[in-house]
Structure formats: structure tokens, C-alpha cells
Design an enzyme around this catalytic site. Sequence first.
Site, short mmCIF file in Angstrom:
data_model
loop_
_atom_site.label_atom_id
_atom_site.label_comp_id
_atom_site.label_asym_id
_atom_site.label_seq_id
_atom_site.Cartn_x
_atom_site.Cartn_y
_atom_site.Cartn_z
N TYR A 34 -8.66 94.06 -95.95
CA TYR A 34 -8.15 92.85 -95.31
C TYR A 34 -7.31 92.05 -96.32
CZ TYR A 34 -10.82 93.18 -90.94
OH TYR A 34 -11.29 93.54 -89.70
N LYS A 220 -18.77 93.32 -79.28
CA LYS A 220 -17.72 94.34 -79.13
C LYS A 220 -18.02 95.53 -80.02
CE LYS A 220 -13.33 93.69 -80.49
NZ LYS A 220 -12.01 93.01 -80.44
N ASP A 250 -13.32 98.66 -77.90
CA ASP A 250 -12.01 98.55 -78.54
C ASP A 250 -11.65 99.90 -79.16
OD1 ASP A 250 -9.74 97.86 -79.89
OD2 ASP A 250 -10.64 96.28 -81.10
N ASN A 252 -8.44 100.58 -80.37
CA ASN A 252 -7.40 100.41 -81.38
C ASN A 252 -6.27 101.43 -81.27
OD1 ASN A 252 -10.04 99.20 -82.88
ND2 ASN A 252 -8.18 98.09 -83.48
N GLU A 305 -3.22 92.11 -79.91
CA GLU A 305 -3.22 91.87 -81.36
C GLU A 305 -2.03 92.53 -82.05
OE1 GLU A 305 -6.04 94.56 -83.89
OE2 GLU A 305 -7.05 94.21 -82.00
N ASP A 328 -2.49 86.55 -81.04
CA ASP A 328 -2.82 86.65 -82.46
C ASP A 328 -2.00 85.61 -83.20
OD1 ASP A 328 -3.89 88.97 -84.67
OD2 ASP A 328 -2.24 87.70 -85.32
N HIS A 355 -7.42 87.48 -80.38
CA HIS A 355 -7.82 88.40 -81.44
C HIS A 355 -8.05 87.59 -82.71
CE1 HIS A 355 -6.53 90.96 -84.97
NE2 HIS A 355 -7.59 91.61 -84.51
N GLY A 357 -9.88 89.38 -85.60
CA GLY A 357 -10.53 90.28 -86.54
C GLY A 357 -9.71 90.50 -87.79
#
Length: 448
Positions: A34, A220, A250, A252, A305, A328, A355, A357
Site C-alpha cells: 500500500y 466482505k 469481491d 477484483n 474503484e 474512490d 471504496h 481499501g
Amino acid sequence: MGRGRITGLSVSDVRFPTSLAHHGSDAMHPDPDYSAAYVVIETDAPDGLRGYGLTFTLGKGTEVVVCAVNALSVHVVNKDLDEIISNFRGFYRQLTSDGQLRWIGPEKGAVHLATAAILNAVWDLWAKQEGKPLWKLLVDMDPKQLLSCIDFRYITDALTEEEALTILQNGLEGKKEREEQMLKYGYPAYTTSCAWLGYPDQQLKQLCTEALKDGWTRFKVKVGADLQDDIRRCRLVREMIGPENKLMLDANQRWEVKEAIEWVIKLAEFKPLWIEEPVSPDDILGHATISKALAPLGIGVATGEQCHNRVVFKQLLQAQALSYVQVDSCRLGSVNENLSVLLMAKKFQIPVCPHAGGVGLCELVQHLIIFDYIAISGSLEDRMCEYVDHLHEHFKYPVVIKNASYMPPQAAGYSTEMKEDSARKYQFPQGEIWQTLLSEHKIQLNKA
């Protein structure tokens, strides 16, 4: 006294090694670190305030966004902040319409992420100068001034400025009561932190147990890599949280359209509320096909997102391709572009479930969704905001969660400011943390 002239814009590459513990892992991003392109704006105003902004990345590539921020800085430095605010629509368009830079967009990719980081810093500074948290700055703003911040180019076939004004004017009724409700109870959240794809079952069980004790009722689960593994993990989570609590899935962007339908049908026994990002975020018609196929099962489609801009959201809404809009705060062009999507979602009567995350995303998007409830949607039905329990300790004004709800921030600004020590230690690659990891060979430079 004016707001000052922007005298400096700096940007740094800040990365957190979350891949080491599989935080954030999903079917398409198994080892994310991240990260953020972190922008700081300074002015010559006597108040000495700074604006802080960021956009979210996953490690490699952050340096590309940093380059894009530097390229766009010529449109920012030496600008008078009063002039920016008085013609925010024009400033937004100037950033997104550079005759050469737009060729590597337009309004998408690294250059648009850079635009978001810069504009987030501008909004942070504006809110600080007004002495208000960003959500309150927006709530208190006259509807016409709000609209003057939005670029309606390319979306007037779905939402005109006149329609948007009517929505905001209608939202004035009951606005005070909704603000009081937010201040007392907060905005409902759901957690993604329990079921990252890379977590072993025992860790998943432990995190679900702790979350239930803390009052969480919405969970989730990451899916998409292996069907049998998904069935096992979804059964485990559903058994732990019980039949009454909400479960979301999710993928992705992992699947093809037909594959997505078949896969989710096999997970339908676990009663998911939605399947998030089943296919490519650019596949509007694919999302529409999936939405139509899953509707009889009571399973919605959520995405956003990685929707590049307001135009993609417009088409998703027009095509009836999604049941939940996931804005987002750093993918779209900051507050300006998010406002246009919130207004379109209201017109099309699709709930917004943002979103969040990623590093700093919870801190930012809480402002947008609290404003949305107070001034635009006026409803909490089928609405909730994502929450992940990672990296908040690195922010000067971290989110406050109470009874599984976001409590409205009280500090002036956009909650974007990192602690100086954290920004310095995690700067890539020269920061203390990264120097240690690289020297110990826990992470290789070519993989970071």
C-alpha cells in the site's frame, strides 16, 4: 487578506510493505505494498497552512505518478488560491486538458491519479483555511457554488447542471436533522479486513470473531482465484457471521463475463449482497450482462474503484450495469469529479457504497459519503462505506470508528495529512524502513 499564492508543491513516494503480511491481497493483486504519491502544497499566506493530498497505489508505479504530479505542477505553482477557488471548474479543466499531457490520459491512468493527488491537497488547504472538516465545508456550501466546482463536460446527456441544482436544492429539506444524525451515530461501515485472499483460515476465523465482538455486521470476502477455495472460505465466513449479517464478494476483475456468472451462481448459496468488480472495470456491457443474469438471485453488481472517470460511471448507470456505485477519493479527479458521480447516482437512484481499501482512502472518502447523505442522497438504505483496519496510525487525523460506523471528522481539512515521521520513514527507497528491508533482503529493489 487573501488566501495566498501557491509558492511550492512537493511530492514524495511513500510505500508501506503490506505485502509481507498479505494485507490487501486479492485475486489480481497478490502482493500489494500500500503506497501513495503524497503531495504537499505551500502558500505565502501568513497563516502558514499547508495542503496535503495523496493518491493510492500498490508499490511499483508510484514513481510514475510522482513524475506526473511534477509534470502537472506547472499549472499549480504561482497560482493564487482565491483564483482557483473562484473558478474551480476552470482549474480542474486546466489540469485535465493540458494539450500534451492529456495524450497520456485523458482523465485516466497515472496522469489522472496525479490530478487527484494535487486537487486533494487543494481541497485540504481550502477546508483548513475555512476552519472546517471537508465534509462540513461541502455541506455548508451554497448549491450553486458546489456546482461551480464540477466539470459537466461529457455527462450532460445523463445529468445537466440544472438537474444537479434541483437535486441539491431538494436536499436542503431535512439537511440539518441529517447532519445531527451523522454527528450522533456516524455513517454505517463494512469491513474487508477479515478476509483478504492471502489470509489462512485460522487468521480469517480469528479476525471474524474479533470483528463480531466489536459490533461489525457487514463483511466482505475476496474471491476469484479458485472456486473450491472460494466455496470453503465463503462457507466458513457465513457460518461465523450467521444468516442475518451481510456478506459481500469481491473478485477484483478476475473473470470473463460468462465465467463470472457461472462462478457467482455457485456462490449464491451464501447469500451475498453483491459481487464486486467481476470483470474488467472498462467492460460496461459485460457488467450489464452480469447484472441482468444475477438479479433473479438477489445478487447485485458493485464497481467503481478502478472506474477511470465520471464518463465511465455515466455509462454504467445508463446501461443499468451496476447496483452499487463505489466511488474512490483518489481514482477520480478528487472531490470535483466525485461530486458529479454522487449527483448522477442520485438521479439514477443507485446507492453509493464507497471504496476505501487502501492507505488513506478511509480518511478521505468518509468526508464524501457523509456529505452525500446530508446533502444529496438523504438515505442510508442499502448504503455503507468500506473500512480496512490498516495504516491509520500513520495519519495525523485518523478515522474514528464507533459501533461499526464512521464518526464525522472534526479537525479542519480533508484528513489527508500524514505524520511527518511516517512519511519520512516510509519514503521509497531512502526511508529508514525501506533501507532496513532492502539491507535484510526481505524485499528486493526490483520487486518493490
